[in-house]
Write a protein that holds these residues in place. Structure first.
Motif, PDB file in Angstrom:
ATOM      1  N   GLU A   6       0.830  -1.207   0.000  1.00  0.00           N
ATOM      2  CA  GLU A   6       0.000   0.000   0.000  1.00  0.00           C
ATOM      3  C   GLU A   6       0.863   1.255   0.000  1.00  0.00           C
ATOM      4  O   GLU A   6       0.566   2.228  -0.710  1.00  0.00           O
ATOM      5  CB  GLU A   6      -0.919  -0.026   1.221  1.00  0.00           C
ATOM      6  N   LEU A   7       1.943   1.242   0.778  1.00  0.00           N
ATOM      7  CA  LEU A   7       2.867   2.385   0.786  1.00  0.00           C
ATOM      8  C   LEU A   7       3.483   2.588  -0.597  1.00  0.00           C
ATOM      9  O   LEU A   7       3.622   3.727  -1.068  1.00  0.00           O
ATOM     10  CB  LEU A   7       3.977   2.159   1.807  1.00  0.00           C
ATOM     11  N   VAL A  11       3.291   5.966  -2.859  1.00  0.00           N
ATOM     12  CA  VAL A  11       4.505   6.706  -3.207  1.00  0.00           C
ATOM     13  C   VAL A  11       4.630   6.882  -4.717  1.00  0.00           C
ATOM     14  O   VAL A  11       4.952   7.977  -5.204  1.00  0.00           O
ATOM     15  CB  VAL A  11       5.754   5.994  -2.628  1.00  0.00           C
ATOM     16  N   TRP A  12       4.361   5.844  -5.487  1.00  0.00           N
ATOM     17  CA  TRP A  12       4.548   5.957  -6.930  1.00  0.00           C
ATOM     18  C   TRP A  12       3.457   6.795  -7.603  1.00  0.00           C
ATOM     19  O   TRP A  12       3.707   7.473  -8.607  1.00  0.00           O
ATOM     20  CB  TRP A  12       4.640   4.573  -7.566  1.00  0.00           C
ATOM     21  N   VAL A  13       2.249   6.767  -7.050  1.00  0.00           N
ATOM     22  CA  VAL A  13       1.205   7.650  -7.595  1.00  0.00           C
ATOM     23  C   VAL A  13       1.587   9.106  -7.364  1.00  0.00           C
ATOM     24  O   VAL A  13       1.437   9.967  -8.243  1.00  0.00           O
ATOM     25  CB  VAL A  13      -0.163   7.316  -6.970  1.00  0.00           C
ATOM     26  N   VAL A  14       2.124   9.406  -6.179  1.00  0.00           N
ATOM     27  CA  VAL A  14       2.553  10.782  -5.889  1.00  0.00           C
ATOM     28  C   VAL A  14       3.735  11.161  -6.783  1.00  0.00           C
ATOM     29  O   VAL A  14       3.781  12.257  -7.350  1.00  0.00           O
ATOM     30  CB  VAL A  14       2.930  10.931  -4.404  1.00  0.00           C
ATOM     31  N   ARG A  15       4.702  10.268  -6.917  1.00  0.00           N
ATOM     32  CA  ARG A  15       5.883  10.571  -7.721  1.00  0.00           C
ATOM     33  C   ARG A  15       5.533  10.814  -9.189  1.00  0.00           C
ATOM     34  O   ARG A  15       6.068  11.734  -9.820  1.00  0.00           O
ATOM     35  CB  ARG A  15       6.894   9.422  -7.636  1.00  0.00           C
ATOM     36  N   GLU A  70       8.379   7.242   2.101  1.00  0.00           N
ATOM     37  CA  GLU A  70       9.627   7.062   1.349  1.00  0.00           C
ATOM     38  C   GLU A  70      10.730   6.506   2.243  1.00  0.00           C
ATOM     39  O   GLU A  70      11.504   5.640   1.826  1.00  0.00           O
ATOM     40  CB  GLU A  70      10.063   8.386   0.741  1.00  0.00           C
ATOM     41  N   ARG A  71      10.830   7.002   3.466  1.00  0.00           N
ATOM     42  CA  ARG A  71      11.859   6.503   4.378  1.00  0.00           C
ATOM     43  C   ARG A  71      11.621   5.037   4.739  1.00  0.00           C
ATOM     44  O   ARG A  71      12.565   4.247   4.848  1.00  0.00           O
ATOM     45  CB  ARG A  71      11.905   7.360   5.644  1.00  0.00           C
TER      46      ARG A  71
END
Length: 303
Positions: A6-7, A11-15, A70-71
């Motif tokens: 899920e993370l 993250v990739w949708v935001v990126r 991301e971290r």
């Protein structure tokens, strides 16, 4: 609680600013990406993306959460590299080794181990197999190069490591006396490892089969002591053949001919299942390769 899948979707949708591009990047369908992010938002209790904007942007809390996500993903990737990159192992391996191995192919093994795992720290213990097995059971050691794998419990795994041919050796003077008087063999002291070690048990059984039922056996815990006592003429040393090559070449010991060969010593690599199992399996493979090379270089024909 959310998971890494899920993370990763978030993250990739935001990126990339797009559900479609995020799905392509992760080799998923767009509904799968949407479903993962919906589950993530349900877990945290609020929306993380502004879906009406193009490209898609995180909400105010979404931007803050994005940095943490991301971290977390970076930490996961770094942790997994410990198992995916052979040379990245940086832990401490507590390795128990019997003296026969320590005085044969182990130095070459150590050099190759250091080259393959430059960040590895090694804590080595040299002892007899029963003591090493007890320390493995007590979790004082992670791995053994030893004998008696039957002594291990369900907490450990073993794989074959090497086999050493055994022989009997005497000083030139004693060897000459035995050659002149064959009856003297039975009354001559034998020199072997401690009574707790398998070589001693194997020797007593062997001598019994040869009709020597009450042999005099001097016991010691170290291979070097057996070598020294044998070369001084104090008895017949019972040793792995490959470990006495230098002593024989210098004329300090003579290998005695035997009508019936001694049983070989079989060694295994043994490790705890809960302590770096994949890494220990790799170490065992390296040990087996070094042992095979050593055996080829120190091959002996029967006397």
């Amino acid at each position: 609680m959310f998971d890494f899948k899920e993370l990763e979707a978030f993250v990739w949708v935001v990126r990339l600013g797009s559900f479609r591009k995020g799905a392509t990047k992760l080799h998923l369908t767009q509904p799968s990406i949407s479903d993962r992010i919906n589950r993530l938002e349900a877990t945290v209790g609020e929306s993380l993306l502004e879906r009406a904007t193009r490209p898609i942007q995180p909400t105010l809390r979404g931007r803050e959460f994005f940095a943490h996500a991301e971290r977390l993903l970076s930490g996961r990737d770094e942790a997994m590299r410990l198992f995916q990159e052979e040379g990245a192992f940086s832990g401490t391996l507590r390795l128990g080794v019997i003296e026969t191995i320590a005085n044969s192919w182990f130095p070459a093994f150590m050099r190759q181990l250091a080259e393959r795992y430059p960040k590895l720290t090694l804590e080595m213990t040299v002892d007899i197999s029963p003591s090493l097995h007890q320390r493995l059971a007590d979790n004082d050691l992670d791995m053994l190069f030893a004998m008696d794998s039957a002594a291990m419990g369900p907490y450990a795994t073993q794989t074959p490591l090497c086999t050493f041919e055994m022989g009997m050796f005497a000083s030139p003077t004693l060897a000459g006396q035995l050659a002149e008087d064959g009856e003297r063999f039975a009354s001559t002291p034998f020199i072997s490892f401690s009574k707790q070690a398998r070589p001693y048990t194997e020797l007593v059984s062997y001598l019994s089969e040869q009709g020597i039922t009450q042999p005099k056996v001097h016991c010691t815990s170290t291979l070097m002591t057996i070598l020294r006592m044998s070369s001084e003429g104090l008895g017949i040393g019972v040793l792995p053949v490959a470990t006495v090559e230098d002593v024989i070449s210098h004329g300090e010991l003579v290998r005695l001919p035997l009508k019936t060969p001694l049983p070989p010593m079989v060694y295994e690599a043994i490790w705890r299942n809960a302590n770096y199992p994949d890494f220990c399996a790799s170490v065992a493979r390296l040990g087996r390769q070094c042992a095979e090379t050593y055996s080829q270089q120190h091959a002996h024909s029967d006397p």
